[in-house]
Design a protein around this motif. Structure first.
Motif, short mmCIF file in Angstrom:
data_model
loop_
_atom_site.label_atom_id
_atom_site.label_comp_id
_atom_site.label_asym_id
_atom_site.label_seq_id
_atom_site.Cartn_x
_atom_site.Cartn_y
_atom_site.Cartn_z
N ASP A 34 0.93 -1.14 0.14
CA ASP A 34 -0.02 0.08 -0.11
C ASP A 34 0.87 1.24 0.08
N ALA A 35 2.09 1.27 0.39
CA ALA A 35 2.86 2.31 0.65
C ALA A 35 4.29 2.46 0.07
N HIS A 36 4.60 1.32 -0.71
CA HIS A 36 5.98 1.34 -1.25
C HIS A 36 5.74 0.93 -2.64
N LEU A 37 7.05 1.25 -3.49
CA LEU A 37 7.03 0.85 -4.88
C LEU A 37 8.49 0.23 -4.91
N SER A 38 8.58 -0.62 -5.89
CA SER A 38 10.11 -1.18 -6.41
C SER A 38 10.40 -0.43 -7.56
N VAL A 39 11.74 -0.05 -7.55
CA VAL A 39 12.12 0.57 -8.88
C VAL A 39 13.29 -0.36 -9.48
N TRP A 40 13.20 -0.55 -10.88
CA TRP A 40 14.01 -1.56 -11.44
C TRP A 40 14.91 -0.91 -12.54
N ALA A 41 16.08 -1.38 -12.78
CA ALA A 41 16.78 -0.90 -13.80
C ALA A 41 17.79 -2.00 -14.25
N ASP A 89 23.86 -8.01 -17.65
CA ASP A 89 22.79 -9.16 -17.88
C ASP A 89 22.53 -9.41 -16.07
N ALA A 90 22.12 -8.23 -15.54
CA ALA A 90 21.91 -8.38 -13.99
C ALA A 90 20.89 -6.94 -13.83
N LEU A 91 19.89 -7.34 -13.11
CA LEU A 91 18.86 -6.35 -12.81
C LEU A 91 19.07 -5.61 -11.42
N ALA A 92 18.96 -4.63 -11.05
CA ALA A 92 19.11 -3.68 -9.92
C ALA A 92 17.63 -3.24 -9.40
N THR A 93 17.45 -3.14 -8.22
CA THR A 93 16.35 -2.78 -7.62
C THR A 93 16.58 -2.16 -6.34
N ARG A 94 15.51 -1.25 -5.93
CA ARG A 94 15.56 -0.49 -4.71
C ARG A 94 14.14 -0.36 -4.36
N ARG A 107 22.63 -3.08 1.60
CA ARG A 107 22.06 -2.45 2.39
C ARG A 107 21.23 -1.22 1.65
N PHE A 108 21.72 -0.89 0.29
CA PHE A 108 21.06 0.23 -0.41
C PHE A 108 20.26 -0.39 -1.64
N GLY A 109 20.19 -1.43 -1.90
CA GLY A 109 19.35 -2.25 -2.96
C GLY A 109 19.81 -3.80 -3.38
N SER A 110 19.31 -4.25 -4.21
CA SER A 110 19.31 -5.61 -4.53
C SER A 110 20.05 -5.58 -5.98
N ILE A 111 20.50 -6.67 -6.47
CA ILE A 111 20.86 -7.34 -7.50
C ILE A 111 20.42 -8.76 -7.92
N TYR A 112 19.74 -8.90 -8.94
CA TYR A 112 19.14 -10.21 -9.36
C TYR A 112 20.00 -10.52 -10.76
N ARG A 113 20.24 -11.69 -10.72
CA ARG A 113 20.73 -12.57 -12.12
C ARG A 113 19.83 -13.73 -12.47
N HIS A 114 19.65 -14.02 -13.72
CA HIS A 114 19.01 -15.23 -13.96
C HIS A 114 19.99 -16.34 -13.97
N ARG A 115 19.78 -17.34 -13.39
CA ARG A 115 20.66 -18.35 -13.26
C ARG A 115 20.98 -19.25 -14.55
#
Length: 228
Positions: free
Chosen positions: A40-47, A52-57, A210-218
């Motif tokens: 209800d009060a947050h959004l995730s931003v992606w880039a 070949d990896a995604l960043a999000t905060r 602490r300031f965000g996450s990195i995702y990579r498809h295996r």
């Protein structure tokens, strides 16, 4: 009120969002930012990071529509110039987003890794890239190499140099001093107790700093199927 509207009530969160977009634009001046409502009060931003990896905060705010994309340069300008909570994200860039987002759940916590270890790996990788790279950047063989293995109850996953470089480039690890995070930062500026959490699902590996996450498809590159 605009049909497409980004709402970020707190100035500190607007600065938080601007910092994320700024890092993404330094990696790709034509970066597209995807925003998705999270509760209800947050959004995730992606880039996309270019590795070949995604960043999000995660940012305190909302977005309408619930899942939309915008040009990073226009969005950054709008966020930086905002004097109130309502921000026009600009023209929709949904068709420019390539690849699926990872699922919100289904990740197993494998282990926590000292942030200094990861930044040191980035430093070693940067030195090798300078030695063996070309005008096109680091060689793919270096980027694709697993430089760390992390084990958990259900198995072991490899962390590639692509993920390490993305984590560093997005500035997700806190450090002392005012300069931007770079691969050659003095490791003493990073708190020895600062940890990066490693999680994995069947399809994705995820590093939470602490300031965000990195995702990579295996499987390597990010799957092209767009899941909304």
């Amino acid at each position: 009120m605009h049909e497409r509207v980004l709402t970020v009530p707190e100035e500190a969160e607007r600065k938080n969002l601007a910092g994320f977009i700024g890092h993404a634009l330094r990696l790709d001046e034509s970066a597209v930012i995807r925003m998705r409502r999270r509760g209800d009060a947050h959004l995730s931003v992606w880039a996309s990071t270019g590795f070949d990896a995604l960043a999000t905060r995660t940012v305190a705010g909302t977005i309408n529509p619930d899942d939309t994309s915008a040009a990073g340069d226009q969005l950054l300008s709008a966020v930086e110039q905002a004097t109130g909570e309502l921000i026009d994200p600009g023209f929709a860039m949904d068709s420019a987003w390539r690849g699926a987002l990872p699922p919100m759940d289904g990740f197993e916590h494998l282990d926590d890794v000292p942030a200094r270890v990861l930044i040191e790996l980035a430093q070693r990788g940067n030195a090798l890239a300078l030695e063996h790279g070309s005008s096109h950047g680091p060689p793919a063989s270096l980027l694709d190499q697993d430089v760390l293995e992390v084990s958990g109850p259900s198995g072991t996953v490899g962390i590639s140099m692509r993920v390490i470089f993305a984590l560093t480039a997005m500035g997700f690890v806190p450090h002392a001093g005012s300069e931007a995070m770079t691969a050659d930062i003095d490791l003493e500026q990073i708190d020895a107790s600062e940890l990066v959490r490693v999680r994995a699902s069947r399809s994705w590996v995820r590093l939470d700093a602490r300031f965000g996450s990195i995702y990579r498809h295996r499987g390597g590159s990010i799957p092209l199927m767009v899941a909304r």
